[in-house]
Motif scaffolding. Structure first.
Motif, PDB file in Angstrom:
ATOM      1  N   ARG A  51       1.184  -1.108   0.114  1.00 18.07           N
ATOM      2  CA  ARG A  51       0.324   0.109   0.024  1.00 18.07           C
ATOM      3  C   ARG A  51       1.008   0.834   0.086  1.00 18.07           C
ATOM      4  NH1 ARG A  51      -5.061   1.260   0.484  1.00 18.07           N
ATOM      5  NH2 ARG A  51      -5.773  -0.519   0.536  1.00 18.07           N
ATOM      6  N   ARG A  52       1.935   1.273   1.119  1.00 17.68           N
ATOM      7  CA  ARG A  52       3.018   2.308   0.417  1.00 17.68           C
ATOM      8  C   ARG A  52       3.513   2.702  -0.806  1.00 17.68           C
ATOM      9  NH1 ARG A  52       8.209   2.203   1.495  1.00 17.68           N
ATOM     10  NH2 ARG A  52       7.763   0.378   3.267  1.00 17.68           N
ATOM     11  N   ALA A  54       2.182   1.997  -3.464  1.00 12.19           N
ATOM     12  CA  ALA A  54       1.650   2.009  -4.279  1.00 12.19           C
ATOM     13  C   ALA A  54       1.454   3.438  -4.119  1.00 12.19           C
ATOM     14  CB  ALA A  54      -0.045   1.187  -4.395  1.00 12.19           C
ATOM     15  N   HIS A  55       1.843   4.592  -3.312  1.00  9.52           N
ATOM     16  CA  HIS A  55       0.586   5.355  -3.227  1.00  9.52           C
ATOM     17  C   HIS A  55       2.516   6.222  -3.348  1.00  9.52           C
ATOM     18  CE1 HIS A  55      -2.332   5.954  -1.203  1.00  9.52           C
ATOM     19  NE2 HIS A  55      -2.375   4.997  -0.441  1.00  9.52           N
ATOM     20  N   GLU A  56       3.825   5.715  -3.132  1.00  7.77           N
ATOM     21  CA  GLU A  56       4.368   6.645  -3.581  1.00  7.77           C
ATOM     22  C   GLU A  56       4.685   6.362  -5.101  1.00  7.77           C
ATOM     23  OE1 GLU A  56       7.601   4.441  -1.349  1.00  7.77           O
ATOM     24  OE2 GLU A  56       6.625   5.106   0.227  1.00  7.77           O
ATOM     25  N   LEU A  58       2.333   6.773  -6.572  1.00  6.02           N
ATOM     26  CA  LEU A  58       1.058   7.586  -6.931  1.00  6.02           C
ATOM     27  C   LEU A  58       1.954   8.960  -6.961  1.00  6.02           C
ATOM     28  CD1 LEU A  58      -1.990   5.894  -6.430  1.00  6.02           C
ATOM     29  CD2 LEU A  58      -1.483   6.464  -8.845  1.00  6.02           C
ATOM     30  N   GLU A  59       2.567   9.024  -5.756  1.00  9.28           N
ATOM     31  CA  GLU A  59       2.601  10.462  -5.553  1.00  9.28           C
ATOM     32  C   GLU A  59       4.066  11.012  -6.684  1.00  9.28           C
ATOM     33  OE1 GLU A  59       4.794  13.063  -2.035  1.00  9.28           O
ATOM     34  OE2 GLU A  59       4.035  11.097  -1.571  1.00  9.28           O
ATOM     35  N   VAL A  86      -4.571  -0.861  -5.175  1.00  9.45           N
ATOM     36  CA  VAL A  86      -4.604   0.025  -4.381  1.00  9.45           C
ATOM     37  C   VAL A  86      -4.578   1.087  -5.078  1.00  9.45           C
ATOM     38  CG1 VAL A  86      -2.965   1.166  -2.743  1.00  9.45           C
ATOM     39  CG2 VAL A  86      -3.368  -1.748  -2.853  1.00  9.45           C
ATOM     40  N   MET A  87      -4.089   1.745  -6.701  1.00  6.92           N
ATOM     41  CA  MET A  87      -4.171   2.724  -6.947  1.00  6.92           C
ATOM     42  C   MET A  87      -5.336   2.709  -7.075  1.00  6.92           C
ATOM     43  SD  MET A  87      -0.327   2.838 -10.038  1.00  6.92           S
ATOM     44  CE  MET A  87       0.906   2.053  -8.308  1.00  6.92           C
ATOM     45  N   VAL A  90      -7.574   4.357  -5.123  1.00  8.26           N
ATOM     46  CA  VAL A  90      -6.849   5.088  -4.442  1.00  8.26           C
ATOM     47  C   VAL A  90      -7.454   6.705  -5.320  1.00  8.26           C
ATOM     48  CG1 VAL A  90      -4.972   7.202  -4.031  1.00  8.26           C
ATOM     49  CG2 VAL A  90      -4.812   5.151  -3.003  1.00  8.26           C
ATOM     50  N   GLU A  91      -7.119   6.316  -6.828  1.00  8.83           N
ATOM     51  CA  GLU A  91      -7.263   6.998  -7.862  1.00  8.83           C
ATOM     52  C   GLU A  91      -8.240   6.622  -8.614  1.00  8.83           C
ATOM     53  OE1 GLU A  91      -4.842   9.586  -9.082  1.00  8.83           O
ATOM     54  OE2 GLU A  91      -4.437   9.123  -7.319  1.00  8.83           O
ATOM     55  N   TYR A 180      11.347   2.139  -5.389  1.00  8.53           N
ATOM     56  CA  TYR A 180      10.224   2.057  -4.607  1.00  8.53           C
ATOM     57  C   TYR A 180      10.440   1.014  -3.636  1.00  8.53           C
ATOM     58  CZ  TYR A 180       7.446   4.872  -8.429  1.00  8.53           C
ATOM     59  OH  TYR A 180       7.491   6.351  -8.811  1.00  8.53           O
TER      60      TYR A 180
END
Length: 214
Positions: A51-52, A54-56, A58-59, A86-87, A90-91, A180
């Protein structure tokens, strides 16, 4: 989790090459005397790490636009699909996922000529002008990723190529670095890192170390 995509370009073969195509992991599973296994990541740890990551992704990419995740068989494939899920959560958009077999680009074919070819499956839009994120379970010497870059070059010209791994265990032999990382895991070269994923191995997700002296 199923991955729904438009028409894709696929290549596959059987009977030429032996079991696992991810030799980064293979190098860690050479037979030896039975040794205690120390678990360093459980199901919750793996889930949180992905999850982390995936967020990284996207960021850094400023969203999911133009992203394409390519999993390296075998365990990189379910990891890529989980990241995409996960993306999407979030998106709210679909992130395409494919697979990239690197077998015929490995630099150790002369020493291990009999292997099983895995599947290369590229989403219908291809890789040109996309941001490709290669996904694998363990980054070790870096030779699998070198082979992946060579295989990728035959398929098109992405705008950028990045690397996401669940575990970076060090001991690089080539100038390759992950963008990542789920977990940096210091290891001795004599140790084996074993990644187990539900989709491939059954049971719970885990990362464990065995062998060596600590």
């Amino acid at each position: 989790m199923a991955d729904t995509q438009p028409a894709s370009t696929s290549t596959s073969s059987t009977g030429i090459i032996d079991a696992e195509t991810n030799a980064e992991t293979n190098a860690e599973t050479d037979a030896g005397p039975a040794t205690p296994i120390r678990e360093v990541m459980g199901p919750g740890d793996v889930s949180r790490a992905l999850r982390r990551v995936a967020h990284e992704i996207l960021e850094r990419n400023k969203g999911a636009s133009d992203l394409l995740l390519l999993g390296i068989p075998s365990r990189g494939v379910p990891l890529a699909r989980r990241l995409a899920a996960v993306m999407a959560e979030v998106e709210g958009v679909h992130v395409p996922v494919g697979t990239l077999d690197v077998t015929m680009h490995r630099d150790d074919l002369r020493h291990q000529p009999v292997r099983t070819l895995a599947r290369t499956d590229i989403p219908g839009g291809g890789i040109d002008e996309t941001v490709v994120v290669l996904v694998d379970d363990v980054l070790y010497h870096g030779r699998t990723i070198r082979a992946a870059l060579e295989a990728l070059a035959e398929l098109g010209r992405p705008r950028a190529v990045r690397l996401a791994v669940l575990v970076d265990r060090g001991h690089r032999e080539l100038p390759i670095r992950a963008d990542y990382v789920g977990k940096n895991l210091p290891t001795a070269s004599t140790e084996r890192v074993q990644v187990r994923l539900t989709e491939v191995d059954g049971g719970d997700d885990s990362v464990a170390i065995s062998g060596g002296e600590r």
